[in-house]
Design a protein around this motif. Structure first.
Motif, mmCIF file in Angstrom:
data_model
loop_
_atom_site.group_PDB
_atom_site.id
_atom_site.type_symbol
_atom_site.label_atom_id
_atom_site.label_comp_id
_atom_site.label_asym_id
_atom_site.label_seq_id
_atom_site.Cartn_x
_atom_site.Cartn_y
_atom_site.Cartn_z
ATOM 1 N N UNK A 147 36.011 -71.063 28.215
ATOM 2 C CA UNK A 147 36.875 -72.020 28.910
ATOM 3 C C UNK A 147 38.278 -72.069 28.306
ATOM 4 N N UNK A 148 38.528 -71.316 27.241
ATOM 5 C CA UNK A 148 39.834 -71.318 26.585
ATOM 6 C C UNK A 148 39.791 -70.494 25.322
ATOM 7 N N UNK A 149 40.813 -70.657 24.492
ATOM 8 C CA UNK A 149 40.978 -69.796 23.325
ATOM 9 C C UNK A 149 40.461 -70.399 22.022
ATOM 10 N N UNK A 150 40.199 -71.692 21.983
ATOM 11 C CA UNK A 150 39.848 -72.372 20.744
ATOM 12 C C UNK A 150 38.342 -72.486 20.568
ATOM 13 N N UNK A 151 37.836 -71.983 19.442
ATOM 14 C CA UNK A 151 36.402 -72.122 19.162
ATOM 15 C C UNK A 151 36.024 -73.569 18.894
ATOM 16 N N UNK A 152 37.006 -74.411 18.589
ATOM 17 C CA UNK A 152 36.737 -75.819 18.291
ATOM 18 C C UNK A 152 36.721 -76.686 19.551
ATOM 19 N N UNK A 153 37.538 -76.328 20.539
ATOM 20 C CA UNK A 153 37.641 -77.152 21.745
ATOM 21 C C UNK A 153 36.918 -76.555 22.946
ATOM 22 N N UNK A 164 33.490 -62.390 18.719
ATOM 23 C CA UNK A 164 32.634 -62.602 17.550
ATOM 24 C C UNK A 164 32.716 -64.040 17.052
ATOM 25 N N UNK A 165 33.911 -64.621 17.032
ATOM 26 C CA UNK A 165 34.066 -65.986 16.521
ATOM 27 C C UNK A 165 33.271 -66.989 17.347
ATOM 28 N N UNK A 166 33.418 -66.925 18.666
ATOM 29 C CA UNK A 166 32.667 -67.833 19.539
ATOM 30 C C UNK A 166 31.160 -67.604 19.400
ATOM 31 N N UNK A 167 30.766 -66.324 19.403
ATOM 32 C CA UNK A 167 29.343 -66.010 19.320
ATOM 33 C C UNK A 167 28.771 -66.409 17.974
ATOM 34 N N UNK A 168 29.507 -66.118 16.910
ATOM 35 C CA UNK A 168 29.064 -66.459 15.551
ATOM 36 C C UNK A 168 28.788 -67.964 15.443
ATOM 37 N N UNK A 179 25.237 -63.541 12.460
ATOM 38 C CA UNK A 179 25.885 -62.394 13.095
ATOM 39 C C UNK A 179 26.829 -61.731 12.094
ATOM 40 N N UNK A 180 26.265 -60.889 11.236
ATOM 41 C CA UNK A 180 27.046 -60.223 10.199
ATOM 42 C C UNK A 180 27.156 -58.717 10.457
ATOM 43 N N UNK A 181 26.901 -58.303 11.698
ATOM 44 C CA UNK A 181 26.963 -56.888 12.050
ATOM 45 C C UNK A 181 28.382 -56.345 11.881
#
Length: 316
Positions: free
Chosen positions: A41-47, A126-130, A141-143
């Motif tokens: 829904x956007x670029x921020x993993x926090x929001x 990776x950031x969102x998925x991690x 997720x350390x691949x």
């Protein structure tokens, strides 16, 4: 002890646990991997949140399996209008066709397994998925991973290198679908096209672009600061109760063309606070709010968020 970037990974003595423990980037061409692409829904993993997972498993250079699912969030499934315009994903579509986030991340993590991961600007995915993997206690997720964008920058230096740009230049497609599975399949075509035409010199250039810096030894020249350095031209104040070594971090800030400040001022850009004190009502937080009310652009960042910004730059 020094703060360094080693093979593209930020190393912060005493605070490594605050960073995502992702794998390392491998720059080259491989026959076995899983290509991933997510929609958000956007670029921020926090929001923001993931709305779709897409992945393609490749063995011996051939597609052998695919994964695709929309993701139902347990709390909120609204999709911004500009995202819907981009990829056609709506709240109604998610609720009608998607699966719960806990199920989706379990299946997606299981599909990836121990594979080398590939993607275009893959650290975003990776950031969102991690973070969702951590939230639902799936295997970390350390691949290791391949970023096809790094290859594109080496092959097309000084040009715009969105996935769509590269597909057009290669004659692969004239439009980008902005859907997880479709974009994964298109990125495989780009990756395999590069594998045909990369010279050893261009591949070496891509490999040499992985950062290896000591951030506390001396100021970095402009050409090494590279893309998206989050500290350049920023005035930064460190709170006194950080777990980070204040001397090293202040030195790093100055070496990255920022300015480490001794006290809060109207022109301060960032104040870095202890993770536990982000919502505190102590004197420093009161002063920050007063400055913001008077028109200052000062922002408060936690140690974890600040280090995450730096690690994203280190891996770029």
């Amino acid at each position: 002890m020094s703060i360094v970037i080693s093979n593209g990974v930020l190393q912060v003595p005493g605070a490594q646990d605050k960073l995502r423990q992702k794998g390392r980037e491998r720059v080259g061409f491989f026959d076995d991997y899983t290509m991933i692409d997510i929609e958000t829904t956007g670029l921020s993993t926090y929001r923001d949140r993931i709305t779709e997972f897409g992945a393609v498993k490749v063995r011996g250079g051939e597609v052998v399996d695919t994964y695709s699912n929309l993701v139902i969030d347990p709390k909120n499934n609204k999709v911004p209008a500009f995202i819907t315009k981009l990829n056609g994903i709506t709240k109604e579509k998610i609720l009608a066709e998607g699966i719960p986030a806990e199920q989706a991340i379990h299946e997606f993590r299981e599909f990836i397994g121990d594979d080398l991961i590939a993607g275009y600007n893959v650290n975003f995915d990776l950031n969102f998925t991690y973070d969702l993997v951590e939230k639902y206690h799936e295997p970390r997720l350390a691949n290791d991973y391949i970023d096809v964008l790094r290859l594109a920058r080496a092959y097309y230096p000084g040009q715009h290198n969105r996935l769509l740009d590269v597909m057009k230049r290669s004659g692969i497609a004239q439009v980008e679908q902005h859907r997880g599975l479709d974009d994964s399949l298109d990125t495989i075509k780009v990756y395999q096209d590069f594998a045909k035409y990369f010279s050893p010199e261009v591949l070496h250039k891509a490999q040499a672009s992985i950062k290896n810096f000591d951030l506390t030894s001396k100021p970095l020249p402009i050409w090494q600061l590279g893309r998206f350095n989050p500290i350049s031209n920023k005035k930064i104040l460190l709170a006194n109760d950080l777990e980070l070594d204040l001397t090293d971090v202040n030195l790093m800030i100055n070496n990255l063309s920022g300015e480490a400040q001794d006290e809060l001022a109207f022109d301060t850009n960032y104040v870095i606070v202890n993770d536990r004190n982000f919502f505190s009502k102590d004197e420093l937080n009161t002063q920050i709010k007063e400055l913001q009310h008077s028109g200052s652009k000062v922002k408060k960042l936690t140690e974890t968020f600040f280090l995450g910004m730096l690690d994203d730059w280190a891996r770029s």
